[in-house]
Design a protein around this motif. Structure first.
Motif, short mmCIF file in Angstrom:
data_model
loop_
_atom_site.label_atom_id
_atom_site.label_comp_id
_atom_site.label_asym_id
_atom_site.label_seq_id
_atom_site.Cartn_x
_atom_site.Cartn_y
_atom_site.Cartn_z
N SER A 2 0.90 -1.10 0.23
CA SER A 2 0.11 -0.03 0.41
C SER A 2 0.77 1.13 0.19
CB SER A 2 -1.15 0.32 1.38
OG SER A 2 0.14 0.26 2.18
N PRO A 13 0.68 7.51 -5.41
CA PRO A 13 -0.57 6.42 -4.74
C PRO A 13 -0.98 5.69 -5.53
CG PRO A 13 -1.19 8.96 -4.49
CD PRO A 13 -0.18 8.90 -6.38
N GLN A 14 -0.99 4.31 -4.66
CA GLN A 14 -1.66 3.14 -4.96
C GLN A 14 -2.75 3.42 -6.08
OE1 GLN A 14 -2.81 0.23 -1.96
NE2 GLN A 14 -2.99 -1.50 -3.79
N GLU A 15 -3.73 3.85 -5.19
CA GLU A 15 -4.54 4.35 -6.04
C GLU A 15 -4.82 4.54 -7.38
OE1 GLU A 15 -5.16 7.42 -3.23
OE2 GLU A 15 -4.43 5.21 -3.98
N GLU A 16 -3.81 5.29 -8.00
CA GLU A 16 -3.89 6.85 -8.99
C GLU A 16 -2.68 5.44 -9.93
OE1 GLU A 16 -2.68 9.96 -8.75
OE2 GLU A 16 -3.27 10.51 -7.13
N HIS A 18 -2.48 2.38 -12.60
CA HIS A 18 -3.47 1.81 -13.16
C HIS A 18 -2.51 1.21 -14.40
CE1 HIS A 18 -6.47 3.94 -11.31
NE2 HIS A 18 -6.12 4.92 -11.65
#
Length: 280
Positions: A2, A13-16, A18
């Motif tokens: 994470s 950040p991990q959520e960015e 793809h």
């Protein structure tokens, strides 16, 4: 897994992060990887890991997205960004995104991703040892390349866990090669024996460290094939790996090795390994 990732040349950040479903790493396993150990916030044997990554890339014909020095600098930044003190850095490079077709795509660009993982040292196993079970080595003939094609290793590890063992020892026609994610060494009459670093095993970084330490300690070491019978009759057995460090093997296929405890040569190497960590 994470926090901040390294994606291409950026910390995100991990959520960015793809990854395309058409990435060749997803449907062909067309990529390479490397795992770096972090002790006290610093990469251990970083240059050796980077040289191995370069060799894997060259042999599968994937171009590194950055120069090795720049990439190492980015990994140091990644460790700092995630405030990692003890754990690993996983780095993966695929051939890139393209329509599903076996030939190398002409326009695809390599995709690099790296992340950190908090992972305590395996101190209990290092002290007490593990049991292992034997099985046929069903992998391909370029085990020296650290590629994403790890299904045989996954099956091997699960084979061990299903039998209450810590790992497997693989062999080809009775000749021992390595374990599911580590190298293996035996001690006979005070002499270390381990499989040669050819195409049948991964050229382990910790394996190389152990051979270097053995030389410094004036412990004789021999790189040659050895058999399952020799393994069973060995005075000591231990595995080496980035996450396994130097872990004694106290039983093989239910049969006790040595006295069922870590032997004197293994302990000397473990102590020297500790000193190499402290010297970081």
């Amino acid at each position: 897994m994470s926090g901040v990732y390294l994606y291409q040349n950026r910390l995100l950040p991990q959520e960015e992060v793809h990854i395309s479903p058409e990435d060749r790493g997803y449907y062909f396993g067309d990529g390479i990887y490397e795992v770096f150990r972090v002790y006290n916030g610093r990469l251990y044997e970083a240059d050796a890991h980077m040289r191995r990554l370069q060799k894997s890339a060259a042999d599968v014909r994937i171009e590194l997205p950055s120069e090795p020095e720049q990439l190492l600098h980015q990994l140091v930044e990644l460790v700092a960004a995630n405030r990692l003190t003890e754990g690993t850095v996983y780095l993966q490079i695929t051939r890139g995104e393209a329509s599903r077709s076996h030939p190398f795509p002409k326009a695809a660009a390599p995709v690099l991703m790296a992340f950190t993982n908090v992972l305590p040292r395996p101190l209990a196993a290092v002290q007490s040892g593990i049991s292992i079970v034997s099985m046929d080595d069903i992998r391909w003939l370029r085990c020296d390349l650290k590629t994403l094609n790890l299904l045989p290793n996954v099956l091997a590890k699960q084979h061990a866990l299903d039998r209450g063992a810590g790992d497997v020892v693989m062999h080809r026609g009775g000749t021992v090669t390595e374990c599911s994610a580590s190298n293996i060494m035996i001690v006979m009459g005070g002499r270390i024996v381990t499989h040669p670093a050819n195409n049948l095993i991964l050229h382990g970084i910790t394996r190389a460290v152990v051979l270097r330490l053995a030389n410094e300690l004036e412990i004789a070491a021999e790189e040659r094939p050895f058999t399952l019978s020799e393994l069973m009759e060995a005075d000591e057995v231990f595995i080496t790996g980035t996450t396994a460090e130097i872990t004694p093997v106290i039983a093989v296929d239910g049969a006790t090795i040595g006295g069922g405890t870590s032997g004197p040569v293994t302990r000397k190497l473990q102590q020297a390994f500790e000193r190499s960590i402290e010297a970081l």
